[in-house]
Design a protein around this motif. Structure first.
Motif, short mmCIF file in Angstrom:
data_model
loop_
_atom_site.label_atom_id
_atom_site.label_comp_id
_atom_site.label_asym_id
_atom_site.label_seq_id
_atom_site.Cartn_x
_atom_site.Cartn_y
_atom_site.Cartn_z
N THR A 195 1.09 -1.00 0.06
CA THR A 195 -0.14 0.18 -0.16
C THR A 195 0.90 1.36 0.06
O THR A 195 0.60 2.21 -0.80
CB THR A 195 -0.89 -0.10 1.34
OG1 THR A 195 -1.64 -1.06 1.27
CG2 THR A 195 -1.68 1.20 1.24
N ALA A 196 1.85 1.14 0.85
CA ALA A 196 2.81 2.40 0.97
C ALA A 196 3.47 2.66 -0.46
O ALA A 196 3.48 3.91 -0.98
CB ALA A 196 3.74 2.22 1.80
N ARG A 197 3.93 1.73 -1.26
CA ARG A 197 4.60 1.84 -2.37
C ARG A 197 3.77 2.26 -3.63
O ARG A 197 3.87 3.19 -4.16
CB ARG A 197 5.34 0.46 -2.94
CG ARG A 197 6.58 0.00 -2.14
CD ARG A 197 7.36 -0.91 -2.95
NE ARG A 197 6.72 -2.19 -3.17
CZ ARG A 197 6.56 -3.33 -2.34
NH1 ARG A 197 7.27 -3.43 -1.36
NH2 ARG A 197 5.79 -4.25 -2.73
N GLY A 198 2.25 1.59 -3.28
CA GLY A 198 1.43 2.17 -4.52
C GLY A 198 1.01 3.47 -4.26
O GLY A 198 1.02 4.46 -5.08
N ASP A 199 0.89 4.29 -2.87
CA ASP A 199 0.53 5.45 -2.86
C ASP A 199 1.43 6.49 -3.01
O ASP A 199 1.25 7.65 -3.61
CB ASP A 199 -0.02 5.62 -1.14
CG ASP A 199 -1.47 4.81 -0.88
OD1 ASP A 199 -1.96 4.61 -1.97
OD2 ASP A 199 -1.50 4.53 0.40
N TYR A 200 2.82 5.96 -2.59
CA TYR A 200 3.93 6.95 -2.84
C TYR A 200 4.13 7.07 -4.42
O TYR A 200 4.49 7.97 -4.81
CB TYR A 200 5.25 6.29 -2.25
CG TYR A 200 6.45 7.23 -2.37
CD1 TYR A 200 6.43 8.52 -1.67
CD2 TYR A 200 7.29 6.89 -3.17
CE1 TYR A 200 7.45 9.23 -1.40
CE2 TYR A 200 8.51 7.77 -3.34
CZ TYR A 200 8.49 8.91 -2.81
OH TYR A 200 9.74 9.72 -2.68
N GLN A 201 3.99 5.77 -5.13
CA GLN A 201 4.31 5.95 -6.68
C GLN A 201 3.11 6.62 -7.32
O GLN A 201 3.45 7.60 -8.38
CB GLN A 201 4.22 4.45 -7.40
CG GLN A 201 4.63 4.51 -8.66
CD GLN A 201 6.18 4.97 -8.77
OE1 GLN A 201 7.05 4.86 -7.93
NE2 GLN A 201 6.51 5.49 -10.04
N LYS A 202 2.19 6.68 -6.71
CA LYS A 202 0.98 7.44 -7.34
C LYS A 202 0.99 9.14 -7.17
O LYS A 202 0.66 9.77 -8.08
CB LYS A 202 -0.42 6.99 -6.95
CG LYS A 202 -1.78 7.83 -7.42
CD LYS A 202 -2.88 6.99 -6.92
CE LYS A 202 -3.17 7.04 -5.56
NZ LYS A 202 -4.37 6.59 -5.02
N THR A 203 1.63 9.33 -6.03
CA THR A 203 1.97 10.73 -5.77
C THR A 203 2.95 11.16 -6.46
O THR A 203 2.95 12.41 -7.16
CB THR A 203 2.38 11.07 -4.31
OG1 THR A 203 1.26 10.32 -3.36
CG2 THR A 203 2.59 12.26 -3.74
N LYS A 204 3.96 10.33 -6.89
CA LYS A 204 5.09 10.89 -7.79
C LYS A 204 4.81 10.96 -9.17
O LYS A 204 4.95 12.01 -9.85
CB LYS A 204 6.34 9.65 -7.97
CG LYS A 204 7.15 9.73 -6.41
CD LYS A 204 7.87 8.52 -6.35
CE LYS A 204 8.92 9.07 -7.69
NZ LYS A 204 10.21 8.04 -7.49
N ILE A 205 3.56 10.19 -9.68
CA ILE A 205 3.10 10.50 -10.89
C ILE A 205 2.33 11.81 -10.95
O ILE A 205 2.29 12.40 -11.79
CB ILE A 205 2.11 9.27 -11.29
CG1 ILE A 205 3.01 8.09 -11.56
CG2 ILE A 205 1.37 9.61 -12.58
CD1 ILE A 205 2.33 6.61 -11.48
#
Length: 339
Positions: free
Chosen positions: A228-238
């Motif tokens: 979940t952390a990786r997904g949310d962080y990657q979405k924010t970077k996008i």
């Protein structure tokens, strides 16, 4: 007390920072809307000026044509002019009368459109009085004082839409820092007093309730997979990357607009000078033709032809004056300088 996760930022502090940034971003959105509104008002005003100038020009030509018709009729009655000259002169009067009526309708329409930006002290719509006329002194100030490079730099840094993107990036950066906290393990230090219903800081009958009435503890948690952390962080970077691309595209768009309107301003200025010189030439030709006509060496057909050319160049000159001054304000609008 959070020692690792939540030490530097948590949801509450992130929400507070984003709220402050959003307030600044909303102010830039307001400034961008005002910038657009001012351009619309300026364009309506100078369109009103163009319609007014056209009407005054037709009134002048109609007045001259009426006086000429009266003199030609007298000359015809005395046998100095032919009936064809009276017909030509009368046709010119009728033509100018039609053009004057059309210009009056355009002026009324332009005046009503300008009232969209006028209101009184009570906030009620203000109808422009008929005796009000445009101020033409601003026509003398149609050159842009800044150079193109300066305007491009201003548009790339100080335009409200650029600042809006900048604040949006700041808000996303706060969100990125918050999402990064999800990667950290949870380490909380706890200290609790085991008292309720009395003041532990005072003694009762020489008994200190603070003694042996507390506990210490440590909470430590580590996520296993961090999906979940990786997904949310990657979405924010996008989101951040998309916003940066939007900022780059907006800068190019504004710079292209500034360059386009700036070059149009210079082009209209050169064209206006050419048309002004051409107008003077047609005025000279018309005066010469009138002298020939008074000496019986010309006809009303040639007079009307010369006058028609002069009318066309006068119309072109008014049109270029309007476009020239509007292009100046469009350049300043593209650079965000109308505020």
């Amino acid at each position: 007390v959070a020692v690792l996760k939540g030490l530097l930022i948590d949801k509450r502090r992130a929400a507070l920072q984003q709220a402050k940034i959003l307030a600044k971003q909303s102010l830039q959105q307001r400034n961008a809307a005002v910038n657009d509104l001012l351009l619309d008002a300026v364009m309506r005003y100078w369109q009103w000026y163009g319609a007014y100038a056209q009407k005054k020009m037709y009134e002048q030509f109609l007045n001259i044509a009426n006086n000429r018709l009266r003199l030609i009729i007298i000359a015809y009655q005395q046998g100095d002019k032919s009936v064809a000259d009276t017909i030509e002169a009368n046709a010119q009067v009728l033509n100018y009368a039609v053009l004057l009526n059309e210009s009056t309708a355009k002026l009324n329409k332009a005046g009503f459109e300008l009232t969209d930006f006028l209101w009184d002290e009570n906030g009620m719509p203000y109808l422009l009085p008929e005796h009000f006329i445009p101020d033409t002194t601003a026509l003398l100030d149609y050159f842009i004082p800044l150079q193109l490079n300066d305007l491009l730099n201003i548009a790339s840094t100080n335009h409200p839409e650029i600042k809006e993107y900048t604040y949006k990036l700041d808000g996303l950066e706060v969100e990125r820092k918050l999402k990064w906290q999800s990667f950290l393990p949870t380490l909380n230090l706890k200290a609790n007093l085991l008292n309720k219903g009395y003041n532990a800081l005072y003694k009762v009958n020489d008994i200190a309730f603070l003694e042996n009435n507390y506990k210490f503890g440590v909470d430590f948690k580590v996520p296993l997979f961090l999906r979940t952390a990786r997904g949310d962080y990657q979405k924010t970077k996008i989101k951040i990357e998309q916003t940066r691309l939007g900022l780059t595209a907006k800068k190019w768009q504004l710079q292209n607009k500034v360059s386009t309107y700036y070059n149009q301003n210079r082009l209209y200025a050169a064209q206006l000078q050419q048309v002004t010189d051409l107008t003077k030439s047609f005025e000279t030709l018309l005066r010469n033709e009138l002298l020939k006509f008074n000496n019986g060496e010309s006809s009303m057909f040639l007079i009307n032809t010369r006058e028609g050319k002069l009318l066309e160049t006068r119309q072109k000159m008014i049109d270029l004056q309007t476009k020239l001054i509007i292009s100046k304000f469009q350049t300043e609008w593209a650079a965000g300088l109308l505020l």
